[in-house]
Design a protein around this motif. Structure first.
Motif, PDB file in Angstrom:
ATOM      1  N   HIS A 195       3.091  -2.917 -16.172  1.00  0.00           N
ATOM      2  CA  HIS A 195       2.119  -3.262 -15.128  1.00  0.00           C
ATOM      3  C   HIS A 195       1.171  -2.079 -14.859  1.00  0.00           C
ATOM      4  N   GLU A 196       1.738  -0.881 -14.775  1.00  0.00           N
ATOM      5  CA  GLU A 196       0.922   0.310 -14.498  1.00  0.00           C
ATOM      6  C   GLU A 196      -0.066   0.585 -15.623  1.00  0.00           C
ATOM      7  N   GLU A 197       0.320   0.218 -16.836  1.00  0.00           N
ATOM      8  CA  GLU A 197      -0.552   0.489 -17.983  1.00  0.00           C
ATOM      9  C   GLU A 197      -1.649  -0.563 -18.127  1.00  0.00           C
ATOM     10  N   GLY A 198      -1.591  -1.598 -17.302  1.00  0.00           N
ATOM     11  CA  GLY A 198      -2.603  -2.657 -17.349  1.00  0.00           C
ATOM     12  C   GLY A 198      -3.874  -2.239 -16.626  1.00  0.00           C
ATOM     13  N   ARG A 199      -4.734  -3.257 -16.320  1.00  0.00           N
ATOM     14  CA  ARG A 199      -6.035  -2.975 -15.687  1.00  0.00           C
ATOM     15  C   ARG A 199      -5.873  -2.853 -14.179  1.00  0.00           C
ATOM     16  N   VAL A 200      -5.145  -1.814 -13.786  1.00  0.00           N
ATOM     17  CA  VAL A 200      -4.980  -1.542 -12.355  1.00  0.00           C
ATOM     18  C   VAL A 200      -5.412  -0.114 -12.078  1.00  0.00           C
ATOM     19  N   THR A 201      -5.778   0.136 -10.842  1.00  0.00           N
ATOM     20  CA  THR A 201      -6.320   1.450 -10.489  1.00  0.00           C
ATOM     21  C   THR A 201      -5.282   2.320  -9.779  1.00  0.00           C
ATOM     22  N   TYR A 202      -4.034   1.888  -9.803  1.00  0.00           N
ATOM     23  CA  TYR A 202      -2.983   2.601  -9.074  1.00  0.00           C
ATOM     24  C   TYR A 202      -1.756   2.731  -9.967  1.00  0.00           C
ATOM     25  N   VAL A 203      -0.857   3.619  -9.567  1.00  0.00           N
ATOM     26  CA  VAL A 203       0.478   3.707 -10.152  1.00  0.00           C
ATOM     27  C   VAL A 203       1.470   3.598  -9.008  1.00  0.00           C
ATOM     28  N   PHE A 204       2.728   3.239  -9.352  1.00  0.00           N
ATOM     29  CA  PHE A 204       3.748   3.078  -8.321  1.00  0.00           C
ATOM     30  C   PHE A 204       4.458   4.410  -8.052  1.00  0.00           C
ATOM     31  N   LYS A 205       4.791   4.588  -6.809  1.00  0.00           N
ATOM     32  CA  LYS A 205       5.672   5.701  -6.454  1.00  0.00           C
ATOM     33  C   LYS A 205       7.088   5.332  -6.885  1.00  0.00           C
ATOM     34  N   ASN A 206       7.965   6.372  -6.985  1.00  0.00           N
ATOM     35  CA  ASN A 206       9.355   6.115  -7.392  1.00  0.00           C
ATOM     36  C   ASN A 206      10.038   5.145  -6.433  1.00  0.00           C
TER      37      ASN A 206
ATOM     38  N   TYR B 133      15.358  -3.072 -17.744  1.00  0.00           N
ATOM     39  CA  TYR B 133      14.364  -4.149 -17.845  1.00  0.00           C
ATOM     40  C   TYR B 133      13.311  -3.986 -16.750  1.00  0.00           C
ATOM     41  N   ILE B 134      13.758  -3.721 -15.524  1.00  0.00           N
ATOM     42  CA  ILE B 134      12.830  -3.585 -14.394  1.00  0.00           C
ATOM     43  C   ILE B 134      11.881  -2.416 -14.643  1.00  0.00           C
ATOM     44  N   LYS B 135      12.417  -1.304 -15.130  1.00  0.00           N
ATOM     45  CA  LYS B 135      11.601  -0.123 -15.399  1.00  0.00           C
ATOM     46  C   LYS B 135      10.526  -0.441 -16.430  1.00  0.00           C
ATOM     47  N   ARG B 136      10.911  -1.190 -17.455  1.00  0.00           N
ATOM     48  CA  ARG B 136       9.968  -1.530 -18.518  1.00  0.00           C
ATOM     49  C   ARG B 136       8.821  -2.394 -17.975  1.00  0.00           C
ATOM     50  N   LYS B 137       9.144  -3.371 -17.132  1.00  0.00           N
ATOM     51  CA  LYS B 137       8.115  -4.253 -16.575  1.00  0.00           C
ATOM     52  C   LYS B 137       7.179  -3.510 -15.624  1.00  0.00           C
ATOM     53  N   VAL B 138       7.727  -2.579 -14.840  1.00  0.00           N
ATOM     54  CA  VAL B 138       6.898  -1.791 -13.917  1.00  0.00           C
ATOM     55  C   VAL B 138       5.929  -0.918 -14.700  1.00  0.00           C
ATOM     56  N   THR B 139       6.419  -0.293 -15.765  1.00  0.00           N
ATOM     57  CA  THR B 139       5.566   0.568 -16.598  1.00  0.00           C
ATOM     58  C   THR B 139       4.448  -0.236 -17.256  1.00  0.00           C
TER      59      THR B 139
ATOM     60  N   SER C   2       0.823  -1.223   0.000  1.00  0.00           N
ATOM     61  CA  SER C   2       0.000   0.000   0.000  1.00  0.00           C
ATOM     62  C   SER C   2       0.850   1.263   0.000  1.00  0.00           C
ATOM     63  N   ASP C   3       1.986   1.225   0.734  1.00  0.00           N
ATOM     64  CA  ASP C   3       2.836   2.416   0.833  1.00  0.00           C
ATOM     65  C   ASP C   3       3.522   2.756  -0.487  1.00  0.00           C
ATOM     66  N   TYR C   4       3.552   1.804  -1.395  1.00  0.00           N
ATOM     67  CA  TYR C   4       4.284   2.003  -2.643  1.00  0.00           C
ATOM     68  C   TYR C   4       3.397   2.522  -3.773  1.00  0.00           C
ATOM     69  N   VAL C   5       2.087   2.656  -3.534  1.00  0.00           N
ATOM     70  CA  VAL C   5       1.195   3.001  -4.639  1.00  0.00           C
ATOM     71  C   VAL C   5       0.406   4.274  -4.337  1.00  0.00           C
ATOM     72  N   LYS C   6      -0.084   4.838  -5.400  1.00  0.00           N
ATOM     73  CA  LYS C   6      -1.063   5.930  -5.286  1.00  0.00           C
ATOM     74  C   LYS C   6      -2.082   5.709  -6.399  1.00  0.00           C
ATOM     75  N   LEU C   7      -3.260   6.217  -6.179  1.00  0.00           N
ATOM     76  CA  LEU C   7      -4.329   5.986  -7.151  1.00  0.00           C
ATOM     77  C   LEU C   7      -4.079   6.753  -8.433  1.00  0.00           C
ATOM     78  N   LYS C   8      -4.486   6.151  -9.537  1.00  0.00           N
ATOM     79  CA  LYS C   8      -4.391   6.850 -10.812  1.00  0.00           C
ATOM     80  C   LYS C   8      -5.289   8.075 -10.783  1.00  0.00           C
TER      81      LYS C   8
ATOM     82  N   ARG D  35       2.747  -8.709  -6.007  1.00  0.00           N
ATOM     83  CA  ARG D  35       3.713  -9.726  -5.577  1.00  0.00           C
ATOM     84  C   ARG D  35       4.112 -10.609  -6.753  1.00  0.00           C
ATOM     85  N   SER D  36       3.144 -10.877  -7.627  1.00  0.00           N
ATOM     86  CA  SER D  36       3.443 -11.671  -8.824  1.00  0.00           C
ATOM     87  C   SER D  36       4.406 -10.932  -9.740  1.00  0.00           C
ATOM     88  N   LEU D  37       4.211  -9.620  -9.866  1.00  0.00           N
ATOM     89  CA  LEU D  37       5.131  -8.788 -10.665  1.00  0.00           C
ATOM     90  C   LEU D  37       6.546  -8.871 -10.108  1.00  0.00           C
TER      91      LEU D  37
END
Length: 1611
Positions: free
Chosen positions: A1196-1207, A1188-1194, A1117-1123, A1153-1155
């Motif tokens: 994930h954020e562009e998928g069907r999720v309601t949040y984005v990751f903090k830096n 590679y890690i940056k690409r996978k995180v991005t 929870s601490d790592y995300v914020k809502l889109k 966690r799967s990511l």
């Protein structure tokens, strides 16, 4: 020789006396000859005399011999060869076929045919009288030469040669055939008269009487107890009329109760019947057709009564009426005195005179005379009947079978057999304890363990599996506590003296005495209960009729309520009064279950409770049925049944059984059919209908085993469907349970339909169809046969076709109805089960040929039984049955599934699971074989690449290398699916696994090609590094050689040489270091921080210090914020505000966690591909990882999720991955540095160079120097090769010998969980829970390290020495062959070197380029070179071997070649998908498997931090209990909906691909964990176990050892 005529006075002439002995010998020879023809004199292949067989019990025919399934028993025989007469007779008799007495012999038919043909072919000349007289003479001659065996001689020869139990079975079956029974039997050799009382003990007779209210009621009693008038028939002299035929006309004119001279198959010679007294009974039906109004016994003395005085005396004394046949009344007859005595006696006497034509005449009161000559048989019979009835009405004497034993000079089988006597005494001792006790209360006092407490426990167990309400865990815990208390209460009562005596007797070693004891106990219990039960049944029937009448009249008054109350009371009384051997065994079962539950034996139990199942197993082997389902409690005592089957396996071995089960409505003849088919002993009387289910073993003969592929038929008989329970209530739910249970259990199920009532048929068929539909859904494939009994005309083809059509139509209708109830889509019965209406429907004739109670069984019914038996065998031929161990699992699975109301949803097919696990284990071995073979190939090709022998790798090359192993694996796969005992279950996965094996080969091939191509791609870069190092080494060789040449004159001054060399060395090394850039130590984490700073500018110093390990964080929870686009409403729906920010739903947590897991896995592969140990480290690697890690995180954020990751998420993810990889990268770089940093590697070779320098100084030849240089160059490669080969060998060995590593992935996980529990380390638990891959890797590493340490001296070191010696041999072989090659081709040292390097290129990294710059022109003595190499190699091998120790593996081996890495690579090629509800990992060994995901057992949700909605309470819910409940739901964030747990698949996605079976069993492992680490969990997640999350008290009772032991049950 004198005549043996009789004088007028009736006395024999003296000539007779002289021939008595000769006549006796002749008679004895006849008997011996008869037994010889019956093949009964050599029971044990040692040509014993028949007289010996009759004396020795061990030589006699046993019931077990004739009850087994043989080839002969499966064939129908209307005629047979003489040697098959006995078997055919017994076979037909066991099936209650009264035609057993009328079997024809084939030889006689053939002789008659021959005789007829001879007659037909004679000439047409001559006189008719000559022809007739000639043929009569010929016929007489033929018959005298080969007399036919008399049918009664067949019967009596079997009787004499049978043991007591087979005799009893035989006489019981004769009685069922309405045949007369042997009452007094003279020994064929000694003439000692035997009264076989024991053989009558199982016989009950039923008849109708009028009670005091003038009502006709049924009476059933054991025959030996009945007091009845007895009519005794005998004859004096030879008479023309048949006494037996006359008796038949009195008793049942349509049936030959007594065999007589005019019966089919009769012959003039009759060896074994003279002196035999037979008895039968007339049972009145209270109809106008009755010949006699009372129950009457009839005895028949065979032969001349004058020759059998003892029999005559006994029977005339005991009879009510004596009937004598003689030629005429003559004062001069030798028997005149005896007749006179009878006439003067008060006892009624009827004389039948064969030479008298007069009608019935009463000479005086009770004395009658009837003439038989030239009279109508019917008239005679009627006169005789009337006379007997008159005599009986005036006679008060009564005959009781048991009283015969009171006569002296006769042998009573029961008294003569010591075992029988002891068995009876033991049974009587038990029965004496029941005297003067109310039968309705008797079970409570002597069988206390099976009463109310057992019924309460059964009910609680059903409630436990059918939870209601939301708080299941607490409710389950309370139920389990209650059940344990009930078991404790059940354990408390003392064992009754009655049961103590039973257990004591059953633990006796006297096998025969034990069999007698059990049979006696059954007989005496039947006798004890029959009168009371009969009275209760009559009262019950009367009350039930009254209730029905009141209901029909719509009477709702108090009368109806009173009648119903009385009916319920009578119902309870009937249930309480039923008391048989099955109740005693049920008591033993409940004593065992209660002791097992409380884990202690009973103080007053004379044996340990664990020995009790052995008693039941012995009874089953001896042919007794075992109660499978308690009909009173409607419950299967699984613990007891499992224990009995375990004992059965221990005694017989794990035999294969074919399970035959039977379903049908009540009183439809199921048990009768089974008894007739297999000679079994299921209860069949109306008062003793089967309750619940019983199973009984039928042995298959050794001859048949080879054909049938199984050892026993297990017959399961069940209570009737559609039976109203005793209180009149419908039992539809119970019927469904019972049908599902026995259909699931049976390989073949008989559906028994009685009569032609359509409504009854429909009811039972719907139940049956529903059961089969359930089987299809759970992938069980039983077959079925419909048996339509009591059909009026089974021969009418058209009617049967119409019947089949109607049945098919009804089945299809019932299928549609059942499909609605079971949520199925079947349209017709053939959609549910493979069914052929022409072959799988059997029509049975009426059971009785006439009207009971005097009617014999219908021979057509018996033929139908034989046909059905053949049908069973045809089905059995297509089936593989199941092993006893599998049967045990199947019983448990079916019952567990039925306890959880939704059977299809709840059924857990242990056999299928076990078979699949076995397949997974095999797959693990197959895949390892392929991987192991490819590792060898990869090593070889890697060496060739390094040696520049090959410059490209194609997949075709790799496939060719793998071909042999691939073919071996394919053969193993094929054999496994064709020959394994579970092949019928395994076949469903054959195609998919063959595809998986091919895919695996392709994947291994592609992966190997990729790795080798990476090596090839890196070769150009590596060449420069290698060339530089080779240049440095070879320059040093040459310069040291030059120095040696200068110092040759100082060879004796070792100190000077050493000083000069050291000076030279230091100067040379300084120059190399100056000319070559040093390879520095690295700081991976510094490079990471530098790259992250470049990406995000200045990062606060605190972040480096406070950055968290992303693999162990509890929540994201601490790592995300809502889109931004989510809006406030979405915000409220997807998360809620707490003190510490937004709380993600569990679905979101699982996705993140799967990511993290996927990224970690892929980056690990990338690091391996960098090949740092060969290429060195570069900061660009960290750059590549970050990108590679940056690409996978991005993504994930562009998928069907309601949040984005903090830096911070990206930074912590990069930092965590690099921290984990830091040691791996550093170690690999260390290996690279040691191999390529001149300051290190040159210094490491100082000793080698000095040795060569010395040899130069001492003037060694070029060959010697060259040989030593080659060996020094080979040293490192030899060492690496030995370590790699030993690592592969060790990996193979651990896959076989290490318990945790020798199976599939599930087995590995079981050992991980056991180890975690043993060490009780919470941190390690959290690592396993949140980072399972990491923990698996860590565990494998520890296991390998421990194995190497423990087995180093006994396994590792010998392997290393063996491998280094093999390598030495290969090197020397290559050197020798190179020498021969050079000498043959007159080549030079260049040719030798080329040949040598080519031969070892597969094994070692060594090529000609390694010697570039080393001058070897002067080498020409190749034999010397070979000798030098042999000597030097020995020293090098010794040096390398001296360094072998447990520490060398991690230091000397590149990480990717270590056993733990090889094993981890193998074990991680499996499924890692986690349960979306609790996070447990799918245990499937195969990655991307086709089957649903599943786990052996699921975890408590709190261990991953799950909370109850809107609370801070940790959840104690478990998936497997949640899905059993109607009231629980979960929120699915992707669809923004709530779903019931019971319909979790409807949530779609990963939910739909999981199979979660309801399981309310203890699952003690994770419950123990939660209690043991409660405080740690609360602290870790900063939440509490309060409110709804309160831990049930029952959980706290689990101990660690119980938790660990439970793993073996589930995994």
């Amino acid at each position: 020789m004198e005549d043996t005529t009789t004088s007028k006075t009736g006395e024999k002439h003296v000539g007779e006396n002289k021939n008595i002995e000769t006549a006796g010998e002749t008679e004895r020879n006849k008997i011996e000859h008869l037994f010889h023809r019956r093949h009964l004199e050599d029971r044990h292949l040692n040509k014993l005399r028949a007289a010996d067989v009759l004396k020795d019990r061990n030589l006699k025919l046993r019931a077990a011999d004739v009850l087994q399934i043989t080839v002969h028993s499966l064939q129908s025989h209307e005629s047979c060869a003489e040697e098959e007469l006995v078997h055919t007779f017994i076979q037909k008799l066991l099936m209650m076929n009264y035609r057993a007495r009328y079997i024809k012999m084939k030889e006689n038919n053939e002789q008659n045919d021959t005789q007829q043909r001879d007659s037909e072919s004679s000439e047409d000349e001559g006189d008719i009288f000559d022809h007739v007289l000639h043929n009569i003479s010929l016929s007489n001659t033929e018959i005298s030469q080969s007399e036919r065996i008399h049918p009664m001689d067949v019967q009596m020869s079997v009787f004499h040669c049978s043991d007591v139990f087979l005799k009893q079975l035989m006489v019981t079956k004769l009685s069922q055939c309405q045949y007369a029974l042997p009452l007094l039997v003279p020994d064929p050799f000694t003439q000692q008269i035997e009264f076989p009382l024991w053989t009558f003990r199982q016989i009950h007779k039923s008849w109708k009487i009028r009670n005091n209210d003038n009502e006709i009621i049924s009476q059933t009693q054991p025959i030996y107890k009945i007091q009845t008038p007895m009519v005794f028939f005998f004859r004096f002299g030879s008479v023309s009329s048949s006494k037996s035929q006359l008796m038949n006309s009195l008793i049942n004119e349509k049936h030959n109760t007594f065999f007589h001279r005019n019966c089919p198959g009769s012959s003039r010679t009759r060896v074994l019947m003279d002196g035999v007294v037979e008895i039968t009974w007339f049972c009145p039906s209270r109809k106008n057709t009755d010949k006699f109004t009372d129950f009457v016994a009839f005895c028949n003395l065979h032969g001349d009564a004058g020759d059998h005085e003892k029999q005559l005396q006994i029977l005339t004394e005991m009879s009510s009426v004596n009937v004598v046949l003689l030629t005429r009344l003559d004062r001069n007859d030798r028997h005149a005195a005896k007749i006179q005595n009878m006439y003067r006696n008060n006892k009624p006497l009827i004389c039948l005179l064969t030479e008298d034509k007069s009608t019935v005449t009463e000479i005086k009161k009770g004395k009658f005379k009837i003439g038989l000559k030239d009279r109508n048989q019917s008239d005679v019979s009627e006169e005789l009947r009337r006379a007997i009835n008159i005599c009986l009405s005036e006679s008060s004497s009564a005959f009781r079978l048991e009283d015969v034993s009171k006569h002296s000079d006769i042998r009573v089988d029961e008294e003569d057999d010591e075992d029988c006597r002891r068995g009876r005494e033991a049974a009587q001792q038990m029965m004496s304890l029941l005297e003067k006790k109310d039968l309705r209360e008797i079970k409570e006092s002597v069988l206390p363990h099976q009463g109310k407490l057992w019924h309460q426990w059964s009910q609680k167990n059903k409630e436990l599996h059918r939870p209601r309400g939301e708080n299941i865990e607490m409710e389950t815990s309370e139920k389990e506590t209650e059940m344990k208390k009930i078991r404790e209460q059940q354990h408390e009562p003392d064992i009754s003296e009655f049961m103590k005596l039973f257990i004591k007797e059953m633990n006796s070693d006297a096998k025969h005495e034990k069999m007698f004891f059990l049979n006696w106990l059954r007989i005496l219990l039947d006798e004890y209960t029959s009168a009371d039960l009969s009275a209760l049944h009559q009262m019950y029937d009367k009350t039930w009729s009254a209730v029905k009448n009141l209901k029909q009249n719509n009477d709702k008054s108090e009368h109806l309520k009173a009648a119903q109350t009385e009916l319920e009371r009578l119902s309870e009384d009937l249930q309480a009064a039923a008391f048989g051997l099955e109740h005693i065994m049920r008591e033993i079962g409940q004593i065992y279950e209660s002791c097992s539950s409380v884990k202690k034996t009973k103080k007053d139990l004379q044996v340990h409770f664990s020995s009790l199942p052995s008693l039941a197993a012995e009874m089953m082997i001896s042919g007794f049925p075992l109660e499978l389902m308690d009909g009173d409690a409607a419950h299967v005592p699984v613990i007891w049944i499992s224990a009995v089957l375990d004992q059965l396996i221990q005694k017989l071995g794990d035999q294969r059984v074919f399970v035959l089960s039977v379903l049908g409505i009540q009183s439809s003849g199921k048990s009768t059919m089974l008894n007739a088919m297999f000679g079994l002993q299921f209860a069949v009387s109306a008062g003793r209908c089967t309750r619940g289910a019983f199973m009984q073993l039928v042995r298959v003969s050794d001859e048949m085993k080879t054909q049938m592929n199984f050892d026993y038929i297990l017959v399961v008989d069940t209570e009737g469907l559609r039976a109203l329970d005793l209180t009149g209530r419908s039992t539809r739910h119970h019927d469904n349970e019972l049908a599902t249970f026995v259909v699931g259990l049976g390989n073949l199920t008989f559906i028994n339909i009685f009569g032609e009532n359509p409504s009854e048929m429909q009811d039972i068929l719907q139940i049956v169809v529903q059961a089969f539909m359930r089987m299809k859904k759970v992938r069980l494939n039983p077959s079925c046969v419909f048996v339509h009994q009591n059909v009026s005309d089974v021969t009418a083809g058209e009617k049967n076709m119409e019947g089949r059509r109607r049945l098919q139509q009804t089945l299809d209708q019932m299928t549609k109805l059942a499909a609605k109830e079971e949520d199925g889509d079947a349209e017709c019965f053939s959609d549910v089960i493979r069914f052929d209406v022409d072959k799988d429907v059997k029509y049975f004739a009426h059971l009785w040929e006439g009207n009971p109670p005097m009617a014999p069984p219908n021979p057509n019914y018996c033929e139908n039984i034989q046909e059905l038996k053949e049908t069973i065998m045809s089905h059995a031929l297509k089936s593989h049955g199941m092993m006893l161990k599998d049967l045990k699992d199947r019983i448990k699975d079916l019952w567990e599934g039925l306890l959880n109301e939704r059977f299809v949803f709840s059924f857990r097919n242990s056999l299928e699971i076990s078979a699949y696990r076995k397949l997974e284990t095999k797959y693990s071995k197959w895949s390892w074989s392929l991987r192991s073979a490819m590792m060898e190939t990869e090593n070889k090709l890697h060496n060739q690449i390094e040696n520049e022998v090959i410059h490209e790798v194609e997949e075709t090359d790799l496939r060719r290398e793998l071909k042999k192993t691939s073919e071996e694996v394919e053969k193993s796969v094929s054999e496994f699916f064709e020959k394994d005992k579970d092949k019928d279950i395994l076949i469903q996965w054959k195609t998919s696994f063959e595809i998986k094996i091919k895919e695996l080969q392709e994947n291994i091939t592609r992966e190997t090609k990729r790795k080798l191509n990476e090596v090839l791609q890196q070769q150009d870069l590596k060449k420069k590094i290698d060339a530089q190092r080779t240049h440095h080494e070879n320059t040093l060789f040459e310069k040291s050689k030059e120095l040696a040449l200068k110092l040759r004159d100082k060879t004796n001054d070792e100190e000077t040489l050493k000083k000069e060399f050291d000076l030279f060395w230091e100067q040379s090394v300084k120059k190399i270091i100056r000319d070559t850039p040093a390879i520095r130590d690295i700081d991976v984490m510094r490079d990471v921080r530098e790259i992250l700073c470049d990406l995000y500018g200045s990062v606060p110093v605190d972040h480096w210090r406070e950055s968290r390990d992303i693999f162990t964080v509890m929540r994201y929870s601490d790592y995300v914020k809502l889109k931004q686009s989510s809006g406030i409403s979405r915000c409220i729906k997807n998360a809620y505000k707490e003190k510490f920010g937004y709380i993600l739903y569990q679905d979101d947590e699982a996705q993140i966690r799967s990511l993290v897991t996927d990224v970690a896995q892929q980056t690990d592969r990338m690091i391996q591909s960098f090949n740092i140990s060969k290429m060195g480290y570069n900061i660009s690697y960290i750059q590549q990882l970050s990108e590679y890690i940056k690409r996978k995180v991005t993504e994930h954020e562009e998928g069907r999720v309601t949040y984005v990751f903090k830096n911070e998420f990206f930074m912590d993810l990069v930092l965590s991955i690099c921290k984990r990889a830091n040691k791996k990268i550093t170690d690999q770089h260390r290996l690279f540095r040691e191999a390529n940093d001149p300051e290190i590697y040159v210094e490491n070779k100082r000793g080698d160079y000095y040795s060569i320098f010395q040899k130069y100084c001492h003037g060694a030849t070029s060959a010697v120097i060259f040989g030593e240089i080659i060996c020094q160059k080979l040293k490192e490669s030899i060492e690496q090769s030995v370590y790699k080969k030993t690592a592969r060998d060790l990996t193979d060995e651990m896959r076989s010998n290490c318990e945790s590593l020798n199976g599939n992935r599930s087995n590995l996980e079981k050992h991980i969980l056991k180890t975690l529990a043993e060490v009780e380390d919470f941190v390690k638990y959290m690592n396993y829970i949140h980072n399972p891959r990491d923990h698996f890797k860590s565990f494998i590493r520890d296991e390998v390290s421990r194995y190497i340490s423990d087995k180093f001296s006994v396994s590792v070191l010998p392997k290393m020495k063996e491998n280094i010696e093999l390598l030495q041999q290969k090197i020397m072989k290559a050197a020798h062959e190179s020498t021969e090659h050079v000498q043959e081709n007159r080549g030079n040292v260049g040719l030798w070197l080329k040949s040598f390097t080519q031969q070892i290129s597969d094994e070692l990294i060594f090529s000609e380029k390694d010697l570039s710059g080393v001058k070897h022109d002067g080498v020409d003595d190749f034999d010397l070179l070979e000798d030098v190499m042999r000597q030097e190699l020995t020293d090098i091998i010794s040096e390398i071997s001296s360094r072998f120790n447990t520490e060398t593996f991690p230091k000397k081996l590149d990480r990717k070649f270590r056993p733990d890495e090889l094993l981890f690579g193998h074990f991680t090629q499996c499924c890692w998908v986690q349960c979306p509800l609790c996070g447990v990992i799918c245990t499937n060994t195969i990655e991307n498997h086709d089957e649903d995901h599943s786990a052996s057992f699921h975890t408590v949700r709190c261990i991953r931090g799950a909370l109850y909605k809107d609370t801070t309470n940790l959840s104690v819910w478990i998936c497997t209990s949640s899905v059993a409940n109607n009231d629980r739901s979960f929120y699915h964030s992707d669809s923004d909906k709530w779903f019931p747990y019971r319909d979790y698949r409807s949530a779609g996605g990963v939910y739909a691909k999981w199979s979660i079976t309801p399981d309310l069993s203890e699952l003690s492992y994770w419950k123990w964990f939660v209690c043991r680490f409660q405080k740690d969990l609360e602290k870790y997640y900063n939440k509490t176990f309060e409110g709804r999350g309160e831990i049930p008290d029952q959980w706290r009772k689990y101990r660690k050892h119980e938790a660990i032991e439970s793993l073996d049950q589930y995994m």
